[in-house]
Design a protein around this motif. Structure first.
Motif, PDB file in Angstrom:
ATOM      1  N   LYS A 261      12.853  50.718  21.875  1.00 62.14           N
ATOM      2  CA  LYS A 261      14.217  50.519  21.258  1.00 62.14           C
ATOM      3  C   LYS A 261      14.163  51.241  19.487  1.00 62.14           C
ATOM      4  CE  LYS A 261      16.471  46.618  23.223  1.00 62.14           C
ATOM      5  NZ  LYS A 261      16.851  45.199  22.811  1.00 62.14           N
ATOM      6  N   ALA A 262      12.942  51.411  19.031  1.00 59.17           N
ATOM      7  CA  ALA A 262      12.956  52.255  17.743  1.00 59.17           C
ATOM      8  C   ALA A 262      12.428  53.474  17.919  1.00 59.17           C
ATOM      9  CB  ALA A 262      11.915  51.273  16.985  1.00 59.17           C
ATOM     10  N   SER A 263      11.507  53.848  18.789  1.00 59.17           N
ATOM     11  CA  SER A 263      11.124  55.138  18.950  1.00 59.17           C
ATOM     12  C   SER A 263      11.118  55.656  20.339  1.00 59.17           C
ATOM     13  CB  SER A 263       9.409  55.047  18.666  1.00 59.17           C
ATOM     14  OG  SER A 263       9.380  54.754  17.232  1.00 59.17           O
ATOM     15  N   PRO A 264      12.300  55.992  20.752  1.00 56.51           N
ATOM     16  CA  PRO A 264      12.721  56.345  22.193  1.00 56.51           C
ATOM     17  C   PRO A 264      11.675  57.517  22.633  1.00 56.51           C
ATOM     18  CG  PRO A 264      14.301  57.187  20.801  1.00 56.51           C
ATOM     19  CD  PRO A 264      13.554  56.217  20.019  1.00 56.51           C
ATOM     20  N   MET A 265      11.190  58.215  21.760  1.00 56.51           N
ATOM     21  CA  MET A 265      10.027  59.183  21.951  1.00 56.51           C
ATOM     22  C   MET A 265       8.951  58.779  23.162  1.00 56.51           C
ATOM     23  SD  MET A 265       9.031  62.624  21.187  1.00 56.51           S
ATOM     24  CE  MET A 265       9.335  63.048  19.563  1.00 56.51           C
ATOM     25  N   LEU A 266       8.537  57.373  22.766  1.00 59.47           N
ATOM     26  CA  LEU A 266       7.259  56.832  23.303  1.00 59.47           C
ATOM     27  C   LEU A 266       7.513  56.433  24.619  1.00 59.47           C
ATOM     28  CD1 LEU A 266       5.783  55.251  20.039  1.00 59.47           C
ATOM     29  CD2 LEU A 266       5.573  57.770  20.734  1.00 59.47           C
ATOM     30  N   ALA A 267       8.845  56.568  25.079  1.00 53.61           N
ATOM     31  CA  ALA A 267       9.080  55.846  26.441  1.00 53.61           C
ATOM     32  C   ALA A 267       8.247  56.602  27.360  1.00 53.61           C
ATOM     33  CB  ALA A 267      10.607  56.013  26.916  1.00 53.61           C
ATOM     34  N   ASP A 268       7.736  55.881  28.437  1.00 51.63           N
ATOM     35  CA  ASP A 268       6.720  56.076  29.383  1.00 51.63           C
ATOM     36  C   ASP A 268       7.346  57.458  30.412  1.00 51.63           C
ATOM     37  OD1 ASP A 268       4.780  54.675  28.629  1.00 51.63           O
ATOM     38  OD2 ASP A 268       5.131  52.940  29.809  1.00 51.63           O
ATOM     39  N   ASP A 269       8.585  57.193  30.651  1.00 50.31           N
ATOM     40  CA  ASP A 269       9.336  57.934  31.452  1.00 50.31           C
ATOM     41  C   ASP A 269      10.633  58.186  31.077  1.00 50.31           C
ATOM     42  OD1 ASP A 269      10.316  59.224  33.819  1.00 50.31           O
ATOM     43  OD2 ASP A 269      10.553  57.515  34.954  1.00 50.31           O
ATOM     44  N   LEU A 270      11.079  59.552  30.712  1.00 49.69           N
ATOM     45  CA  LEU A 270      12.170  60.151  30.416  1.00 49.69           C
ATOM     46  C   LEU A 270      13.096  60.948  31.376  1.00 49.69           C
ATOM     47  CD1 LEU A 270      11.012  61.848  26.823  1.00 49.69           C
ATOM     48  CD2 LEU A 270      12.273  59.597  27.295  1.00 49.69           C
ATOM     49  N   SER A 271      12.391  60.634  32.613  1.00 46.11           N
ATOM     50  CA  SER A 271      13.112  61.562  33.786  1.00 46.11           C
ATOM     51  C   SER A 271      14.734  60.981  34.092  1.00 46.11           C
ATOM     52  CB  SER A 271      12.462  61.462  35.021  1.00 46.11           C
ATOM     53  OG  SER A 271      12.347  60.155  35.255  1.00 46.11           O
ATOM     54  N   GLY A 272      15.057  59.855  33.720  1.00 49.60           N
ATOM     55  CA  GLY A 272      16.337  59.352  33.898  1.00 49.60           C
ATOM     56  C   GLY A 272      17.358  59.635  32.899  1.00 49.60           C
ATOM     57  N   PHE A 273      16.855  60.255  31.971  1.00 52.76           N
ATOM     58  CA  PHE A 273      17.858  60.643  30.736  1.00 52.76           C
ATOM     59  C   PHE A 273      18.763  61.502  31.125  1.00 52.76           C
ATOM     60  CE2 PHE A 273      18.784  61.899  26.187  1.00 52.76           C
ATOM     61  CZ  PHE A 273      18.660  60.566  25.713  1.00 52.76           C
ATOM     62  N   PRO A 274      20.180  61.401  30.548  1.00 55.71           N
ATOM     63  CA  PRO A 274      20.931  62.374  30.809  1.00 55.71           C
ATOM     64  C   PRO A 274      20.982  63.574  30.462  1.00 55.71           C
ATOM     65  CG  PRO A 274      21.852  60.696  29.187  1.00 55.71           C
ATOM     66  CD  PRO A 274      20.544  60.300  29.470  1.00 55.71           C
ATOM     67  N   PRO A 275      21.806  64.707  30.999  1.00 63.85           N
ATOM     68  CA  PRO A 275      21.927  65.845  30.358  1.00 63.85           C
ATOM     69  C   PRO A 275      22.040  65.893  28.868  1.00 63.85           C
ATOM     70  CG  PRO A 275      22.822  65.768  32.527  1.00 63.85           C
ATOM     71  CD  PRO A 275      22.620  64.385  32.231  1.00 63.85           C
ATOM     72  N   THR A 276      21.676  66.933  28.213  1.00 61.82           N
ATOM     73  CA  THR A 276      21.569  66.666  26.702  1.00 61.82           C
ATOM     74  C   THR A 276      21.793  67.900  26.099  1.00 61.82           C
ATOM     75  OG1 THR A 276      20.046  64.716  26.888  1.00 61.82           O
ATOM     76  CG2 THR A 276      20.297  65.842  24.743  1.00 61.82           C
ATOM     77  N   TYR A 277      22.659  67.972  24.995  1.00 64.17           N
ATOM     78  CA  TYR A 277      22.711  68.914  23.743  1.00 64.17           C
ATOM     79  C   TYR A 277      22.045  68.340  22.715  1.00 64.17           C
ATOM     80  CZ  TYR A 277      24.219  72.193  20.382  1.00 64.17           C
ATOM     81  OH  TYR A 277      24.509  73.201  19.375  1.00 64.17           O
ATOM     82  N   LEU A 278      20.881  68.995  22.336  1.00 63.54           N
ATOM     83  CA  LEU A 278      20.252  68.383  20.935  1.00 63.54           C
ATOM     84  C   LEU A 278      20.038  69.383  19.792  1.00 63.54           C
ATOM     85  CD1 LEU A 278      17.105  66.156  21.067  1.00 63.54           C
ATOM     86  CD2 LEU A 278      17.305  68.014  19.549  1.00 63.54           C
ATOM     87  N   ALA A 279      20.829  68.873  18.756  1.00 69.28           N
ATOM     88  CA  ALA A 279      20.825  70.091  17.633  1.00 69.28           C
ATOM     89  C   ALA A 279      19.850  69.434  16.679  1.00 69.28           C
ATOM     90  CB  ALA A 279      22.270  69.998  17.104  1.00 69.28           C
ATOM     91  N   THR A 280      19.309  70.274  16.017  1.00 71.66           N
ATOM     92  CA  THR A 280      18.400  70.099  14.941  1.00 71.66           C
ATOM     93  C   THR A 280      18.862  71.255  13.727  1.00 71.66           C
ATOM     94  OG1 THR A 280      16.554  71.783  15.627  1.00 71.66           O
ATOM     95  CG2 THR A 280      16.511  69.426  16.369  1.00 71.66           C
ATOM     96  N   ALA A 281      18.237  70.788  12.577  1.00 67.44           N
ATOM     97  CA  ALA A 281      18.499  71.656  11.775  1.00 67.44           C
ATOM     98  C   ALA A 281      17.199  72.153  10.842  1.00 67.44           C
ATOM     99  CB  ALA A 281      19.113  70.820  10.155  1.00 67.44           C
ATOM    100  N   GLY A 282      17.080  73.504  10.530  1.00 68.55           N
ATOM    101  CA  GLY A 282      15.941  74.098  10.160  1.00 68.55           C
ATOM    102  C   GLY A 282      15.020  73.378   9.089  1.00 68.55           C
ATOM    103  N   PHE A 283      15.981  73.224   7.961  1.00 67.57           N
ATOM    104  CA  PHE A 283      15.540  72.532   6.613  1.00 67.57           C
ATOM    105  C   PHE A 283      15.755  71.211   6.681  1.00 67.57           C
ATOM    106  CE2 PHE A 283      16.001  77.100   5.919  1.00 67.57           C
ATOM    107  CZ  PHE A 283      15.111  77.522   5.077  1.00 67.57           C
ATOM    108  N   ASP A 284      15.098  70.364   7.811  1.00 65.46           N
ATOM    109  CA  ASP A 284      15.280  69.015   7.974  1.00 65.46           C
ATOM    110  C   ASP A 284      13.968  68.467   7.985  1.00 65.46           C
ATOM    111  OD1 ASP A 284      15.744  66.306   8.447  1.00 65.46           O
ATOM    112  OD2 ASP A 284      17.190  67.102  10.190  1.00 65.46           O
ATOM    113  N   PRO A 285      13.424  67.335   7.300  1.00 65.43           N
ATOM    114  CA  PRO A 285      12.329  66.456   7.836  1.00 65.43           C
ATOM    115  C   PRO A 285      12.153  65.890   9.178  1.00 65.43           C
ATOM    116  CG  PRO A 285      13.004  65.866   5.435  1.00 65.43           C
ATOM    117  CD  PRO A 285      14.052  66.622   6.369  1.00 65.43           C
ATOM    118  N   LEU A 286      13.417  65.843   9.756  1.00 68.20           N
ATOM    119  CA  LEU A 286      13.509  65.458  11.091  1.00 68.20           C
ATOM    120  C   LEU A 286      13.259  66.455  12.379  1.00 68.20           C
ATOM    121  CD1 LEU A 286      16.261  62.346  10.813  1.00 68.20           C
ATOM    122  CD2 LEU A 286      13.828  62.296  11.624  1.00 68.20           C
TER     123      LEU A 286
END
Length: 349
Positions: A261-286
């Motif tokens: 619930k805090a760190s979704p990256m750490l889920a054991d299984d991501l296979s059920g996640f919906p289709p995704t568009y994920l945008a990042t910024a080049g000059f971003d700590p995240l």
């Protein structure tokens, strides 16, 4: 002591800001100074100019100091960067299962449209429906969707897991009451920016009814690891490493940061996640944790389009009214959302 620009009313400062961005490119380059390069990327001129204008605001930071000061600082940007699409958008309050929300409906949008359940950014501590009003209006108009913007509870008054609990409750309400919202129950997306992207990812993983699409802007996905981008862009590009530490310390205790619930990256299984568009910024700590999350989704078999807007900074979605690269980036995301919801599979019972 307040800087000169801080003593100017925000509405006047906003007009001054937009007038600077309307100048010819050579003049803007003279004002902004030499180009900025880092990690093989060149900062967009408009981004560089925006950072310069932010510095003229004095020592105001995204986070740090008191919670009240941080919230006031982000609220000021709402007045500095007003902007509404040309097409009118109607709004109304919604009680989304006990969570306050606002429904955005573009003029002329037919009943039974797709729906985006949107969670605003702000480090789980600052931000609200108002600070992200223009983003929701833009997405509603340019993706041809209704948008339900969620006013989840903020830390430190309501620490973790209040925010993800509210995010899940509001999404469940949207699914159950889609018809009352004028939406198609088989075309419901989740989305958000930064902390809101984190909450959307949590909903994508844990909701009883998986969303049909996820729209994630520079999401926070893992509290447990410091990645390279946090060192590269720790200072000078709006969101800082110190801001991230301040937000985390106000939001979630260290011993709970590895929970999904805090760190979704750490889920054991991501296979059920919906289709995704994920945008990042080049000059971003995240940047790196967002892109690593996308790689994990892809490895799990999830259809994901990851787009690094390499010349932009964290928070670019909120600056679309300045035009240029900011508007291009949000327009691309709106197009991805529209495609994902209108052209995606419809196999719900």
């Amino acid at each position: 002591m307040a800087s000169l620009i801080e003593m100017v009313p925000p509405s006047v400062a906003g007009r001054m800001l937009r007038s600077v961005f309307a100048l010819p490119e050579p003049v803007k380059r003279l004002i902004a100074g030499a180009p900025v390069y880092r990690d093989g990327q060149r900062l967009a001129l408009d981004t560089q100019l925006l950072l310069l204008m932010m510095r003229l605001e004095g020592e105001r930071r995204l986070a740090g100091g008191t919670v009240e000061d941080a919230r006031e600082g982000l609220s000021r940007t709402k007045v500095l960067l007003p902007g509404v699409p040309a097409r009118p958008v109607a709004t109304r309050k919604v009680d989304a299962g006990g969570v306050p929300a606002r429904l955005y409906t573009p003029k002329g949008l037919a009943e039974g449209s797709p729906l985006l359940v949107f969670y605003h950014g702000g480090g789980w501590v600052v931000g609200d429906i108002e600070t992200h009003d223009t983003v929701c209006r833009y997405l509603a108009v340019h993706a041809e969707v209704r948008v339900l913007s969620i006013e989840y509870r903020l830390a430190p008054e309501h620490p973790y897991p209040a925010a993800p609990d509210d995010a899940l409750a509001a999404y469940a309400y949207a699914v159950e009451h889609a018809g009352e919202l004028g939406a198609d129950p088989s075309a419901i997306a989740v989305g958000g920016d930064s902390a809101g992207g984190n909450l959307a990812a949590v909903v994508g993983l844990l909701a009883e009814r998986t969303p049909d699409f996820a729209l994630l802007f520079y999401p926070a996905t893992d509290f447990t690891v410091r990645r390279r981008s946090r060192e590269l862009f720790e200072e000078g590009f709006y969101l800082t490493d110190a801001d991230m530490v301040w937000f985390a310390d106000h939001y979630v205790p260290e011993e709970r940061r590895a929970e999904v619930k805090a760190s979704p990256m750490l889920a054991d299984d991501l296979s059920g996640f919906p289709p995704t568009y994920l945008a990042t910024a080049g000059f971003d700590p995240l940047r790196d944790e967002g892109e690593e999350f996308a790689k994990r989704l892809d490895k799990a078999g999830v259809r994901v389009a990851v787009r690094r807007q390499e010349d932009l900074i964290h928070g670019f979605a909120n600056t679309w009214s300045l035009g240029g690269r900011f508007r291009e980036a949000l327009s691309e995301a709106a197009g991805a959302l529209r495609t994902g919801l209108y052209a995606g599979p419809r196999d719900r019972d």
